[in-house]
Design a protein around this motif. Structure first.
Motif, PDB file in Angstrom:
ATOM      1  N   UNK A 131      -6.097  -1.077  -7.291  1.00  9.91           N
ATOM      2  CA  UNK A 131      -5.804  -2.425  -7.761  1.00  9.91           C
ATOM      3  C   UNK A 131      -4.800  -3.107  -6.837  1.00  9.91           C
ATOM      4  N   UNK A 132      -3.760  -2.355  -6.447  1.00 11.05           N
ATOM      5  CA  UNK A 132      -2.755  -2.897  -5.518  1.00 11.05           C
ATOM      6  C   UNK A 132      -3.399  -3.368  -4.220  1.00 11.05           C
ATOM      7  N   UNK A 133      -4.252  -2.517  -3.673  1.00 15.27           N
ATOM      8  CA  UNK A 133      -4.894  -2.822  -2.397  1.00 15.27           C
ATOM      9  C   UNK A 133      -5.762  -4.072  -2.503  1.00 15.27           C
ATOM     10  N   UNK A 134      -6.640  -4.098  -3.499  1.00 16.99           N
ATOM     11  CA  UNK A 134      -7.561  -5.232  -3.628  1.00 16.99           C
ATOM     12  C   UNK A 134      -6.826  -6.520  -3.996  1.00 16.99           C
ATOM     13  N   UNK A 135      -5.798  -6.410  -4.834  1.00 16.98           N
ATOM     14  CA  UNK A 135      -5.007  -7.583  -5.215  1.00 16.98           C
ATOM     15  C   UNK A 135      -4.346  -8.195  -3.980  1.00 16.98           C
ATOM     16  N   UNK A 136      -3.754  -7.346  -3.153  1.00 20.60           N
ATOM     17  CA  UNK A 136      -3.052  -7.833  -1.959  1.00 20.60           C
ATOM     18  C   UNK A 136      -4.008  -8.494  -0.968  1.00 20.60           C
ATOM     19  N   UNK A 137      -5.150  -7.857  -0.731  1.00 22.71           N
ATOM     20  CA  UNK A 137      -6.135  -8.431   0.199  1.00 22.71           C
ATOM     21  C   UNK A 137      -6.669  -9.760  -0.324  1.00 22.71           C
ATOM     22  N   UNK A 138      -6.936  -9.813  -1.622  1.00 21.25           N
ATOM     23  CA  UNK A 138      -7.436 -11.054  -2.223  1.00 21.25           C
ATOM     24  C   UNK A 138      -6.410 -12.175  -2.094  1.00 21.25           C
TER      25      UNK A 138
END
Length: 199
Positions: A131-138
């Motif tokens: 979730x952290x990874x995808x949230x940051x990229x988004x």
């Protein structure tokens, strides 16, 4: 904010002091724009404290440090002291930092959501990291949408009129997010800290 987070307390206090010194110095120099920028830094720091208090949120020490460092680099080094044209790729360094910060914010969001969950399974560190990874990229993409919109609506030049600049910014934010996600995954694997203190 945690009492044990004294290093960040001193860092933040130092920025308040530096902001006051800059206000005095640029008042003497008669540079109103720089006085406003220095005052704005203090206001931003106070607003962050206010949001934390209102939302009753405890920042991970790593997240708080990254936020303070980001403010120092972007608002003091880049704007107040005018180093954008002096330090090569300073803008890209800022986007790397933002990827780190947003990754920790994703973790904070997940941790708060998990803490309100009643019954069921225990919070998953694996899900938290993804979730952290995808949230940051988004969010890196959302920021570039914002810059694109303001450039076209208000005639600004945040993206230098260049797709290369836009994509490089997103890539830098993504690299920052990936590095942070790997760090969090290693922390979770070693189980050195519980989920809410993983940062």
């Amino acid at each position: 904010m945690k009492r044990k987070d004294r290093g960040n307390d001193f860092f933040e206090l130092g920025m308040y002091i530096l902001a006051v010194v800059c206000v005095g110095y640029f008042l003497i120099k008669g540079n109103g724009a720089k006085v406003f920028e220095a005052a704005l830094i203090a206001v931003v720091l106070l607003l962050i404290r206010l949001v934390i208090k209102i939302t009753k949120t405890t920042l991970f020490p790593a997240l708080r440090f990254c936020i303070l460092l980001f403010i120092f680099v972007t608002m003091f080094i880049a704007n107040e002291f005018g180093y954008y044209g002096v330090i090569p790729y300073l803008d890209k360094v800022e986007h790397l930092f933002s990827g780190v910060i947003l990754c920790f914010i994703g973790l904070l969001i997940y941790s708060k959501a998990a803490s309100h969950q009643k019954g069921g399974e225990a919070p998953s560190s694996h899900i938290a990291v993804w979730l952290c990874l995808f949230f940051s990229i988004a969010m890196a993409g959302v920021w570039e949408i914002y810059e694109f919109a303001t450039d076209h609506l208000f005639g600004l030049n945040s993206q230098n009129g260049s797709l290369l600049d836009t994509m490089t910014d997103i890539i830098c934010g993504t690299i920052g997010a990936i590095v942070t996600a790997v760090y969090l995954a290693l922390k979770a694997k070693k189980r050195e800290l519980p989920l809410v203190d993983i940062g």
